[in-house]
Design a protein around this motif. Structure first.
Motif, short mmCIF file in Angstrom:
data_model
loop_
_atom_site.label_atom_id
_atom_site.label_comp_id
_atom_site.label_asym_id
_atom_site.label_seq_id
_atom_site.Cartn_x
_atom_site.Cartn_y
_atom_site.Cartn_z
N GLY A 133 -16.23 5.64 -41.50
CA GLY A 133 -17.04 5.46 -42.64
C GLY A 133 -18.51 5.61 -42.78
N ARG A 134 -19.04 5.34 -41.48
CA ARG A 134 -20.55 5.70 -41.56
C ARG A 134 -20.95 6.65 -40.86
N GLY A 135 -19.99 7.76 -40.63
CA GLY A 135 -20.49 9.08 -40.03
C GLY A 135 -20.20 9.40 -38.62
N TYR A 136 -19.58 8.43 -38.03
CA TYR A 136 -19.52 8.68 -36.63
C TYR A 136 -18.30 9.54 -36.48
N ARG A 137 -18.16 10.47 -35.16
CA ARG A 137 -17.00 11.23 -34.76
C ARG A 137 -16.88 11.25 -33.23
N THR A 138 -15.82 11.50 -32.98
CA THR A 138 -15.45 11.38 -31.57
C THR A 138 -15.76 12.93 -30.85
N VAL A 139 -16.38 12.87 -29.53
CA VAL A 139 -17.06 13.96 -29.21
C VAL A 139 -16.51 14.23 -27.74
N ARG A 140 -15.98 13.19 -27.23
CA ARG A 140 -15.26 13.44 -25.85
C ARG A 140 -14.39 12.35 -25.56
N ARG A 141 -13.28 12.43 -24.58
CA ARG A 141 -12.51 11.35 -24.00
C ARG A 141 -12.45 11.31 -22.52
N PHE A 186 -23.15 17.82 -10.70
CA PHE A 186 -22.83 17.19 -12.21
C PHE A 186 -23.54 17.78 -13.25
N ALA A 187 -24.46 18.70 -12.86
CA ALA A 187 -25.38 19.33 -13.83
C ALA A 187 -24.55 19.87 -15.21
N ALA A 188 -23.36 20.38 -14.91
CA ALA A 188 -22.87 20.96 -16.10
C ALA A 188 -21.93 19.95 -16.69
N HIS A 189 -21.68 18.96 -16.37
CA HIS A 189 -20.69 17.82 -17.07
C HIS A 189 -21.20 17.18 -18.18
N PHE A 190 -20.46 17.04 -19.29
CA PHE A 190 -20.81 16.50 -20.69
C PHE A 190 -21.69 15.03 -20.44
N GLY A 191 -22.70 14.98 -21.00
CA GLY A 191 -23.46 13.88 -21.37
C GLY A 191 -24.37 13.75 -20.04
N HIS A 192 -24.24 14.65 -18.83
CA HIS A 192 -25.15 14.38 -17.64
C HIS A 192 -26.60 14.57 -18.15
N VAL A 193 -27.33 13.74 -17.61
CA VAL A 193 -28.94 13.66 -17.91
C VAL A 193 -29.77 13.78 -16.52
N GLY A 275 -10.52 2.89 -8.38
CA GLY A 275 -10.44 3.45 -9.43
C GLY A 275 -11.46 4.48 -9.75
N LEU A 276 -11.79 5.22 -10.73
CA LEU A 276 -12.58 6.15 -11.01
C LEU A 276 -12.46 6.71 -12.65
N GLY A 277 -13.44 7.25 -13.02
CA GLY A 277 -13.43 7.77 -14.47
C GLY A 277 -13.63 9.22 -14.43
N VAL A 278 -12.76 9.90 -15.25
CA VAL A 278 -12.88 11.39 -15.39
C VAL A 278 -13.00 11.95 -16.87
N ASP A 279 -13.70 12.86 -17.10
CA ASP A 279 -13.56 13.62 -18.43
C ASP A 279 -12.35 14.40 -18.53
N VAL A 280 -11.65 14.29 -19.46
CA VAL A 280 -10.44 14.95 -19.70
C VAL A 280 -10.66 16.36 -19.85
N HIS A 281 -11.73 16.90 -20.38
CA HIS A 281 -12.10 18.14 -20.55
C HIS A 281 -13.08 18.83 -19.15
N TRP A 304 -18.00 8.13 -28.94
CA TRP A 304 -18.31 8.46 -30.51
C TRP A 304 -19.87 8.47 -30.72
N GLU A 305 -20.10 9.39 -31.54
CA GLU A 305 -21.59 9.91 -31.83
C GLU A 305 -21.78 9.80 -33.29
#
Length: 312
Positions: A133-141, A186-193, A275-281, A304-305
């Motif tokens: 309702g505030r304009g957020y949308r999902t961009v990654r999982r 990790f340069a090409a990974h989503f969200g990497h800075v 454990g670890l975390g992984v971008d599904v895409h 969410w963005e």
């Protein structure tokens, strides 16, 4: 009648209460508490956070019911945030969202565009209609994956031909090399800075990292080929933070070897779960690699963005 809501900034002395709130949210979302006090303390003491302006605690009837934090160390125009709220507390949830967004607009003032990102469990305590309702949308999982380990089933693996591992415990040059390999792989990974070494240490809260649990893999004729960065500061499991293989050397079994090496190292330390975390895409096939080595879904998180527009 709705209980009166009060909001104030967080302080270092609130870490225990914030940790308890986050673990209450963990229990609802993933079935067990997994937030460590040290993690909360690190967030509250992050050098890029001004608690007076970047953090909020919401109370109803004297009870802490919501917590939020924002930070802007990911480059111009981007603000990241945490938002935690107990179920059925829409007033607190909305109040903190509004404060986060207003601060994010201040932090991105002058940027060509701005965005606020928060990560939430796919089945969060927050009513997601408040976000949409505030304009957020999902961009990654992303998935958090885990695997049981023990010394009997996870001995040190035999390396691919010629591959050697060295840890980064004693050599500052190796620590900087580990950083360089993380940045490259990790340069090409989503969200990497991209971050220089010192800001990278701050971002990872890596100044207290056990560098004996960070390894660099090398191949004859190729030099340093890959990095495995892990940490043993979580109560619930050992954590494989980064497994990065240089692009030209992928497909040689290096990533799988580093994964099994991590299993063996933590089994030998007495851990029963890794454990670890992984971008599904992730286009490197990381998800399939982890599944092939027996890792399974623990829980999933959506990013969410919200585009930030000038008020007026």
């Amino acid at each position: 009648m709705t209980a009166m809501l009060t909001v104030r900034p967080a302080g270092p002395g609130d870490a225990s209460d914030i940790c308890a709130l986050l673990n209450a949210v963990d229990m609802i979302e993933i079935g067990r508490p997994e937030t460590d006090l040290g993690t909360v303390e690190a967030d509250l003491n992050h050098p890029g956070v001004d608690l007076a302006r970047d953090s909020w605690l919401a109370f109803q009837e004297g009870r802490l019911v919501a917590y939020a934090l924002v930070w802007a160390d990911s480059g111009p125009g981007r603000v990241d945030g945490d938002h935690y709220v107990l179920p059925a507390r829409p007033e607190a949830a909305l109040r903190l969202l509004g404060l986060m967004e207003a601060r994010a607009r201040e932090l991105t003032a002058g940027a060509a565009e701005g965005r606020l990102r928060i990560q939430l469990n796919v089945e969060p305590t927050l009513d997601l209609s408040l976000l949409t309702g505030r304009g957020y949308r999902t961009v990654r999982r992303h998935q958090v994956m885990t695997r049981a380990v023990n010394p009997a089933t996870d001995p040190p693996p035999a390396p691919p031909a010629g591959l050697t591992l060295r840890d980064c415990a004693g050599d500052e040059a190796d620590r900087r090399r580990a950083h360089a390999l993380v940045e490259e792989t990790f340069a090409a990974h989503f969200g990497h800075v991209e971050r220089a070494y010192e800001p990278w240490l701050d971002h990872l809260d890596a100044r207290g990292l056990d560098w004996s649990l960070v390894w660099i893999a090398s191949l004859p004729g190729e030099g340093d080929a890959a990095v495995l960065l892990t940490r043993d500061d979580r109560t619930s499991m050992g954590w494989l933070s980064h497994i990065g293989v240089r692009e030209s050397l992928r497909g040689r079994g290096i990533g799988g070897h580093l994964l099994r090496h991590g299993f063996a190292a933590y089994a030998a330390r007495g851990r029963d779960t890794v454990g670890l975390g992984v971008d599904v895409h992730n286009e490197t096939g990381a998800l399939a690699l982890y599944e092939a080595h027996g890792m399974g879904l623990h829980y999933a998180v959506d990013t969410w963005e919200l585009p930030l527009h000038p008020q007026g």
